[in-house]
Scaffold this motif. Sequence first.
Motif, PDB file in Angstrom:
ATOM      1  N   GLN A 271      25.181  -4.273 -20.158  1.00 27.86           N
ATOM      2  CA  GLN A 271      25.076  -2.990 -20.626  1.00 27.86           C
ATOM      3  C   GLN A 271      26.380  -2.577 -21.324  1.00 27.86           C
ATOM      4  N   ASN A 272      27.366  -2.868 -20.725  1.00 29.61           N
ATOM      5  CA  ASN A 272      28.702  -2.651 -21.183  1.00 29.61           C
ATOM      6  C   ASN A 272      29.245  -3.245 -22.478  1.00 29.61           C
ATOM      7  N   LEU A 273      28.851  -4.784 -22.485  1.00 23.52           N
ATOM      8  CA  LEU A 273      28.933  -5.618 -23.512  1.00 23.52           C
ATOM      9  C   LEU A 273      28.085  -5.354 -24.849  1.00 23.52           C
ATOM     10  N   ALA A 274      27.001  -4.833 -24.285  1.00 23.43           N
ATOM     11  CA  ALA A 274      25.800  -4.376 -25.628  1.00 23.43           C
ATOM     12  C   ALA A 274      26.252  -3.077 -26.014  1.00 23.43           C
ATOM     13  N   ASP A 275      26.820  -2.179 -25.258  1.00 22.43           N
ATOM     14  CA  ASP A 275      27.416  -0.932 -25.904  1.00 22.43           C
ATOM     15  C   ASP A 275      28.527  -1.284 -26.932  1.00 22.43           C
ATOM     16  N   GLU A 276      29.702  -2.249 -26.443  1.00 21.32           N
ATOM     17  CA  GLU A 276      30.658  -2.717 -27.348  1.00 21.32           C
ATOM     18  C   GLU A 276      30.065  -3.146 -28.618  1.00 21.32           C
ATOM     19  N   LEU A 277      28.991  -4.057 -28.594  1.00 21.23           N
ATOM     20  CA  LEU A 277      28.624  -4.402 -29.803  1.00 21.23           C
ATOM     21  C   LEU A 277      27.930  -3.623 -30.834  1.00 21.23           C
ATOM     22  N   LEU A 278      27.273  -2.581 -30.226  1.00 18.89           N
ATOM     23  CA  LEU A 278      26.641  -1.489 -31.071  1.00 18.89           C
ATOM     24  C   LEU A 278      27.710  -0.599 -31.615  1.00 18.89           C
ATOM     25  N   LYS A 279      28.713  -0.262 -30.731  1.00 17.83           N
ATOM     26  CA  LYS A 279      29.929   0.485 -31.473  1.00 17.83           C
ATOM     27  C   LYS A 279      30.502  -0.295 -32.522  1.00 17.83           C
ATOM     28  N   GLU A 280      30.618  -1.574 -32.355  1.00 17.30           N
ATOM     29  CA  GLU A 280      31.413  -2.474 -33.364  1.00 17.30           C
ATOM     30  C   GLU A 280      30.653  -2.568 -34.684  1.00 17.30           C
ATOM     31  N   SER A 281      29.026  -2.540 -34.488  1.00 22.15           N
ATOM     32  CA  SER A 281      28.441  -2.897 -35.719  1.00 22.15           C
ATOM     33  C   SER A 281      27.475  -1.901 -36.353  1.00 22.15           C
ATOM     34  N   VAL A 282      27.469  -0.577 -35.734  1.00 19.86           N
ATOM     35  CA  VAL A 282      26.699   0.310 -36.325  1.00 19.86           C
ATOM     36  C   VAL A 282      27.352   0.982 -37.613  1.00 19.86           C
ATOM     37  N   LEU A 283      26.308   1.148 -38.651  1.00 22.99           N
ATOM     38  CA  LEU A 283      26.667   1.484 -39.895  1.00 22.99           C
ATOM     39  C   LEU A 283      26.259   2.991 -39.974  1.00 22.99           C
ATOM     40  N   SER A 286      24.801   6.100 -37.120  1.00 22.19           N
ATOM     41  CA  SER A 286      23.637   6.000 -36.815  1.00 22.19           C
ATOM     42  C   SER A 286      23.240   4.895 -35.797  1.00 22.19           C
ATOM     43  N   LEU A 287      22.113   5.078 -35.389  1.00 19.08           N
ATOM     44  CA  LEU A 287      21.779   3.829 -34.618  1.00 19.08           C
ATOM     45  C   LEU A 287      20.586   3.107 -35.228  1.00 19.08           C
ATOM     46  N   GLY A 288      20.662   3.181 -36.400  1.00 21.64           N
ATOM     47  CA  GLY A 288      19.380   2.697 -37.268  1.00 21.64           C
ATOM     48  C   GLY A 288      20.017   1.272 -37.951  1.00 21.64           C
ATOM     49  N   LYS A 289      21.159   1.221 -38.596  1.00 18.22           N
ATOM     50  CA  LYS A 289      21.581   0.393 -39.502  1.00 18.22           C
ATOM     51  C   LYS A 289      22.894  -0.414 -38.913  1.00 18.22           C
ATOM     52  N   PRO A 294      28.972  -9.162 -36.585  1.00 25.99           N
ATOM     53  CA  PRO A 294      29.397  -8.811 -35.149  1.00 25.99           C
ATOM     54  C   PRO A 294      28.507  -9.303 -34.120  1.00 25.99           C
ATOM     55  N   TRP A 295      27.118  -9.317 -34.545  1.00 24.69           N
ATOM     56  CA  TRP A 295      25.893  -9.946 -33.817  1.00 24.69           C
ATOM     57  C   TRP A 295      26.169 -11.418 -33.560  1.00 24.69           C
ATOM     58  N   GLY A 296      26.443 -11.878 -34.572  1.00 31.69           N
ATOM     59  CA  GLY A 296      26.253 -13.564 -34.459  1.00 31.69           C
ATOM     60  C   GLY A 296      27.461 -14.004 -33.759  1.00 31.69           C
ATOM     61  N   ARG A 304      20.083  -9.365 -26.881  1.00 29.23           N
ATOM     62  CA  ARG A 304      18.783  -8.973 -26.400  1.00 29.23           C
ATOM     63  C   ARG A 304      19.008  -7.443 -25.700  1.00 29.23           C
ATOM     64  N   GLU A 305      19.976  -7.405 -24.868  1.00 28.01           N
ATOM     65  CA  GLU A 305      20.277  -6.174 -24.259  1.00 28.01           C
ATOM     66  C   GLU A 305      20.564  -4.868 -25.225  1.00 28.01           C
ATOM     67  N   ALA A 306      21.383  -5.434 -26.423  1.00 29.76           N
ATOM     68  CA  ALA A 306      21.583  -4.514 -27.311  1.00 29.76           C
ATOM     69  C   ALA A 306      20.226  -3.652 -28.076  1.00 29.76           C
ATOM     70  N   PHE A 307      19.491  -4.831 -28.431  1.00 39.93           N
ATOM     71  CA  PHE A 307      18.191  -4.184 -28.992  1.00 39.93           C
ATOM     72  C   PHE A 307      17.533  -3.393 -27.917  1.00 39.93           C
TER      73      PHE A 307
END
Length: 369
Positions: A271-283, A286-289, A294-296, A304-307
């Motif tokens: 969950q912590n690693l997924a949270d880092e990924l979401l913060k790094e990649s969000v445009l 929002s949480l939609g784009k 960064p996902w690659g 999968r956890e981030a999704f």
Amino acid sequence: MSDDSTGTAARLVVAAICDWWVKSCVSSKRESSRLVMAVSGGIDSLALLHGFLWVSQLDEWRRDHGFPEKSDWLIAHFNHQVRGKASDEDAEWVKQLAVQEQLHVRIGDRQSEAGQGAGEIDHASISEEALRRSRYDFLRRVAGEHQAKCIVLAHHADDQAETVLHHLLRGSSFSGLAGMRRSQPFKPSLTLERPLLSLNKSTLRQFLVEIGQDWREDGTNNETVWTRNALRQLVLPALDDALIKMGIQRTSAQSLLQLAKHSQEVETLLQNLADELLKESVLEGSLGKFQVAPWGKRQPIIQREAFKQIWIRNQWPRKGLAARHLERLCEFLGEYKQPLSGDFPGGIRMTRRRDWFSLTPIHWEETAR
């Protein structure tokens, strides 16, 4: 209640409830101390109820830690009407006990609460999941009426072992193998709380024996047609026999609880690693784009956890969102060849373009057209 008059099991139950309240409730600074307590009349829920009653008598501790007054409790009993007259007698027994203890009580049943029609349920005609869903729907409605912020349940360590084994046999992820949490979100502004999760059933039974409290017996607990009962009565004893033959000095329940502990630690890391990924990649704030790049760079298990976290944070319906859907979502992150679009559980559409992808409720797109 001096130490001289308190049995060992009683001390364990009281200590577990006090520890839960301090760590799960006081630390979260809840706006309200109102709670709904699910009481079936069996050993587990009666140990929970009487444990709360004992804690409520610790006047100095209760005042110092803001433990809820009895007037803030609501005892909730759901009559599944599976056992006919015996089920009705259980409901009346719980009602009388609540009245005796001067507690608010709400009794619900399948006919009046779930609208499933009258008559006794044929075991072959309804699943454990349907019964569970009806019970939790009732508890959720009652919590809303009582303006409660938590529903307190009597799950214990033996229940946890059965849950983990069930999830293991179903091929669940780390989330499933982590089992139940002592405190976990249920609905917005509502949590499920399990103060007794660290104690085994024998301790809860001994507590009731120590205080001279009888309990109700549910005859269906002996019927192995139900998955839980089959695991408890057939599978776990067989595993214990196998461990003895292997010379392993522990029970299957102890091993399953250890698995749950390790899985919870792994899940927290993911969950912590997924949270880092979401913060790094969000445009676009929002949480939609999201940016694809960064996902690659992350392993599929983190993707999968981030999704899954995107679904949770947006409060999108997760029913039906299985492992195969999460794997298919990850496939959208591969080498870009052409625009991609696909629909997923919860009414969510994923769109992939060269450098970004989006997740959007389908009805939003239809409205925008």
